[in-house]
Design a protein around this motif. Structure first.
Motif, mmCIF file in Angstrom:
data_model
loop_
_atom_site.group_PDB
_atom_site.id
_atom_site.type_symbol
_atom_site.label_atom_id
_atom_site.label_comp_id
_atom_site.label_asym_id
_atom_site.label_seq_id
_atom_site.Cartn_x
_atom_site.Cartn_y
_atom_site.Cartn_z
ATOM 1 N N ARG A 391 6.851 -21.314 -15.566
ATOM 2 C CA ARG A 391 6.901 -22.786 -15.539
ATOM 3 C C ARG A 391 6.115 -23.363 -16.707
ATOM 4 N N ALA A 392 5.017 -22.681 -17.075
ATOM 5 C CA ALA A 392 4.179 -23.179 -18.172
ATOM 6 C C ALA A 392 4.672 -22.671 -19.526
ATOM 7 N N GLY A 393 5.767 -21.901 -19.515
ATOM 8 C CA GLY A 393 6.325 -21.400 -20.769
ATOM 9 C C GLY A 393 5.515 -20.265 -21.378
ATOM 10 N N VAL A 394 4.833 -19.503 -20.510
ATOM 11 C CA VAL A 394 3.991 -18.396 -21.015
ATOM 12 C C VAL A 394 4.556 -17.079 -20.475
ATOM 13 N N ALA A 395 4.642 -16.076 -21.352
ATOM 14 C CA ALA A 395 5.189 -14.782 -20.924
ATOM 15 C C ALA A 395 4.067 -13.873 -20.425
ATOM 16 N N ILE A 396 4.378 -13.093 -19.359
ATOM 17 C CA ILE A 396 3.385 -12.115 -18.879
ATOM 18 C C ILE A 396 3.954 -10.728 -19.069
ATOM 19 N N ILE A 426 -3.307 -18.535 -17.922
ATOM 20 C CA ILE A 426 -2.130 -19.434 -17.919
ATOM 21 C C ILE A 426 -2.576 -20.869 -18.217
ATOM 22 N N LYS A 427 -3.721 -21.235 -17.558
ATOM 23 C CA LYS A 427 -4.214 -22.605 -17.690
ATOM 24 C C LYS A 427 -4.563 -22.949 -19.141
ATOM 25 N N PHE A 428 -5.116 -21.962 -19.860
ATOM 26 C CA PHE A 428 -5.617 -22.257 -21.213
ATOM 27 C C PHE A 428 -4.676 -21.777 -22.320
ATOM 28 N N THR A 429 -3.460 -21.335 -21.941
ATOM 29 C CA THR A 429 -2.523 -20.886 -22.973
ATOM 30 C C THR A 429 -1.350 -21.869 -23.051
ATOM 31 N N VAL A 446 -12.408 3.283 -16.098
ATOM 32 C CA VAL A 446 -11.077 2.775 -16.425
ATOM 33 C C VAL A 446 -11.267 1.310 -16.775
ATOM 34 N N VAL A 447 -10.773 0.909 -17.961
ATOM 35 C CA VAL A 447 -10.975 -0.477 -18.387
ATOM 36 C C VAL A 447 -9.654 -1.247 -18.279
ATOM 37 N N LEU A 448 -9.696 -2.322 -17.458
ATOM 38 C CA LEU A 448 -8.528 -3.196 -17.333
ATOM 39 C C LEU A 448 -8.753 -4.367 -18.286
ATOM 40 N N SER A 449 -7.692 -4.761 -19.028
ATOM 41 C CA SER A 449 -7.858 -5.868 -19.981
ATOM 42 C C SER A 449 -6.781 -6.915 -19.746
ATOM 43 N N ILE A 450 -7.187 -8.182 -19.798
ATOM 44 C CA ILE A 450 -6.244 -9.299 -19.684
ATOM 45 C C ILE A 450 -6.419 -10.133 -20.940
ATOM 46 N N ARG A 451 -5.399 -10.117 -21.787
ATOM 47 C CA ARG A 451 -5.504 -10.836 -23.068
ATOM 48 C C ARG A 451 -4.535 -12.012 -23.060
ATOM 49 N N ASP A 452 -4.988 -13.114 -23.681
ATOM 50 C CA ASP A 452 -4.036 -14.227 -23.832
ATOM 51 C C ASP A 452 -4.069 -14.729 -25.265
ATOM 52 N N THR A 453 -3.073 -15.563 -25.603
ATOM 53 C CA THR A 453 -3.008 -16.089 -26.973
ATOM 54 C C THR A 453 -3.327 -17.579 -26.934
ATOM 55 N N GLY A 454 -4.234 -17.918 -26.012
ATOM 56 C CA GLY A 454 -4.498 -19.340 -25.753
ATOM 57 C C GLY A 454 -5.578 -19.957 -26.620
ATOM 58 N N ALA A 455 -6.228 -20.951 -26.030
ATOM 59 C CA ALA A 455 -7.167 -21.789 -26.776
ATOM 60 C C ALA A 455 -8.443 -21.037 -27.174
#
Ligand code: ADP
Length: 525
Positions: A391-396, A426-429, A446-455
């Motif tokens: 809905r926010a136009g962001v791909a996961i 999602i909120k800041f991308t 084990v390292v879990l990473s969540i990366r975004d291309t946001g602000a």
């Protein structure tokens, strides 16, 4: 005539002058003199004495022979009656020669005896002093601190008893020293392990004892013992306090701020003047943590008041608007009530999150960790939030390599953490951006990473985003509570894991969660 010749024979035999006289003193025989020339001898002192006491002697010049003579006389008794007197005389010089010879003999014997006695004494003294000398050496050994070996004494006398006494003394000394050493060990263990700093100074103000905590808190020089208190304390407030307590002779207490390192200390200076030694004990307690917690508590209260004020104020405004007539207009009333409900929902969420945080912080949330794959942890949050992201136009996208070791985690709680982070992403991308979820093995984590291309997050804010109520300026209006990441941090830490963020403002953010790996076999939920 017969008596005269008898006197001659006796005289020759004795080598002395022998005189035999009748009881009346008439000389009847004499070995050396002519009877005719001799007068009555009754008056001679030795004759008188012999008649009186049965034995007489006298020394005098003899007119008959012409030199000093020694006379000795005894009466001759027949049936209790004195019938005659016999006298023996020798020249005094001869007697003196004899006496002198006797004297010399006695002297020689005495000398010989003394010599023998002296030799004996030396031998005996040697026998007595040898063990004493040995004992003295042993006593010196003990005095020098060598208590390990007992004193050996093989004789059975007083010296042996003394040796036994020494041994008993040595044993007792050793016991006492052992006890003292043990006490000292305990004391120094306590001093070196205790969190509070302790410094003892002597009457001259010199440091006699300082424990590691004091040295650490005051950053004292390494060779603090023997230096002045001022050199060791390196803080004028503390030195003033110490001086005041020493001068007043009574305890003083103060809180002290040390700027470098940034510490908040409580110092208690107590003069140890029970016996007027002039010693003082300074205890330094580190209250930095307590102070920090107080600040946190104060900040928390002010934050929460601040967070409550805005929704409460808008609720108040909505209610007033309704009362002022908006309630008459059904459409407006509906709008205002919706707004009020949104505010109440936000408040409810905040209260719930606060409760959650407090439960996690106080350890009242019990985790149920189990071996789990990284894929299982990431897949569900990604699926749940995909519609919202679209809905926010962001791909996961999710990319988890196979064969990663299993992590130990409470699946539900960790998924909640990941949902929170992805939700923020999602909120800041902005539309057109991308969120990627990935995992990798690193050491025994084990390292879990969540990366975004946001602000992204401004560098100055990055260290603070895991604090309660913290929001960046940009996020102020976005309606979050600022509690999500604080909760995430506590949940991850309760797992024995770590959470951190990296970000370049304008380019995007990355959140990483490292979880401990388990060797157990797990099911894939
Ligand atoms: P909130 O509930 O307000 O989102 P969080 O504790 O989850 O609170 O986040 C704290 C703050 O960290 C947010 O207000 C935001 O400023 C910042 N933040 C968190 N995640 C991101 C992100 N992915 N990109 C940019 N800023 C973020």
């Amino acid at each position: 005539d017969r008596l005269d010749s008898l006197a001659d024979r006796w005289g020759a035999l004795l080598e002395a002058r022998v005189t035999i006289m009748a009881a009346d003193g008439t000389v009847l025989g004499d070995s050396h003199e002519d009877l005719a020339r001799l007068d009555n001898h009754l008056g001679r002192p030795e004759v008188q004495e012999a008649l009186a006491s049965g034995e007489g002697s006298s020394t005098r010049f003899s007119a008959s022979v012409g030199y000093d003579m020694l006379y000795a006389a005894v009466p001759v008794q027949v049936e209790g009656e004195v019938v005659a007197i016999v006298r023996v005389a020798r020249p005094l010089r001869q007697v003196q020669v004899h006496t002198a010879r006797l004297g010399r003999t006695i002297l020689l014997v005495a000398l010989g005896a003394s010599l023998v006695a002296a030799l004996l004494a030396v031998a005996m003294a040697g026998r007595i002093t040898r063990p004493i000398r040995h004992l003295t050496q042993e006593a010196q050994r003990i005095a020098a601190g060598d208590l390990g070996r007992p004193v050996v004494a093989d004789s059975g006398d007083e010296v042996a008893q003394l040796a036994h006494a020494f041994n008993r003394m040595g044993t007792r000394l050793q016991e006492r020293m052992g006890r003292l050493a043990e006490e000292q060990r305990l004391l120094s263990t306590v001093l070196s392990r205790m969190a509070d700093g302790a410094i003892i100074t002597d009457a001259g103000g010199r440091v006699r004892l300082i424990n590691p905590a004091a040295a650490r808190l005051l950053e004292s020089p390494a060779d603090a013992v023997g230096r002045s208190f001022a050199q060791v304390a390196r803080n004028h407030q503390l030195v003033d306090l110490w001086r005041a307590a020493s001068e007043a002779g009574e305890p003083r207490e103060a809180t002290i701020e040390v700027l470098r390192p940034n510490l908040f200390l409580r110092a208690i200076v107590t003069p140890l003047d029970a016996d007027s030694t002039g010693e003082t004990l300074t205890i330094v307690q580190d209250l930095t943590q307590v102070r920090r917690l107080e600040t946190v508590r104060r900040d928390f209260v002010s934050n929460i008041s601040h967070e409550l004020r805005t929704p409460l104020a808008s609720l108040k405004a909505l209610v007033e608007t309704l009362r002022d007539g908006a309630i008459e207009d059904p459409d407006a009333a509906e709008r205002f009530l919706n707004s009020a409900e949104t505010e109440v929902d936000a408040l409810t969420q905040m209260v719930q999150e606060l409760l959650e945080l407090s439960r996690i912080e106080s350890g009242r949330v019990s985790l149920h960790p189990e071996p789990v794959t990284a894929k299982a942890l990431l897949a569900r949050p990604a699926e749940r939030l995909r519609p919202q992201a679209e809905r926010a136009g962001v791909a996961i996208e999710t990319a988890v390599p196979p064969d990663l070791p299993l992590a130990l985690a409470d699946v539900e709680r960790l998924q909640q953490v990941i949902i929170n982070i992805v939700h923020n992403a999602i909120k800041f991308t902005p539309a057109g951006g991308r969120i990627s979820l990935s995992a990798q093995a690193a050491g025994n984590e084990v390292v879990l990473s969540i990366r975004d291309t946001g602000a992204g997050i401004p560098a100055k804010d990055l260290p603070r985003i895991f604090e309660r109520f913290f929001k960046t300026d940009r996020a102020r209006s976005s309606g979050g509570t600022g509690l999500g990441l604080a909760i995430a941090k506590h949940i991850v830490q309760a797992h024995g894991g770590r959470i951190w963020a990296e970000s370049v403002e304008g380019r995007g953010s990355a959140f990483h969660i490292a979880l401990p790996v388990t060797s157990e076999e797990g099911s894939d939920p």
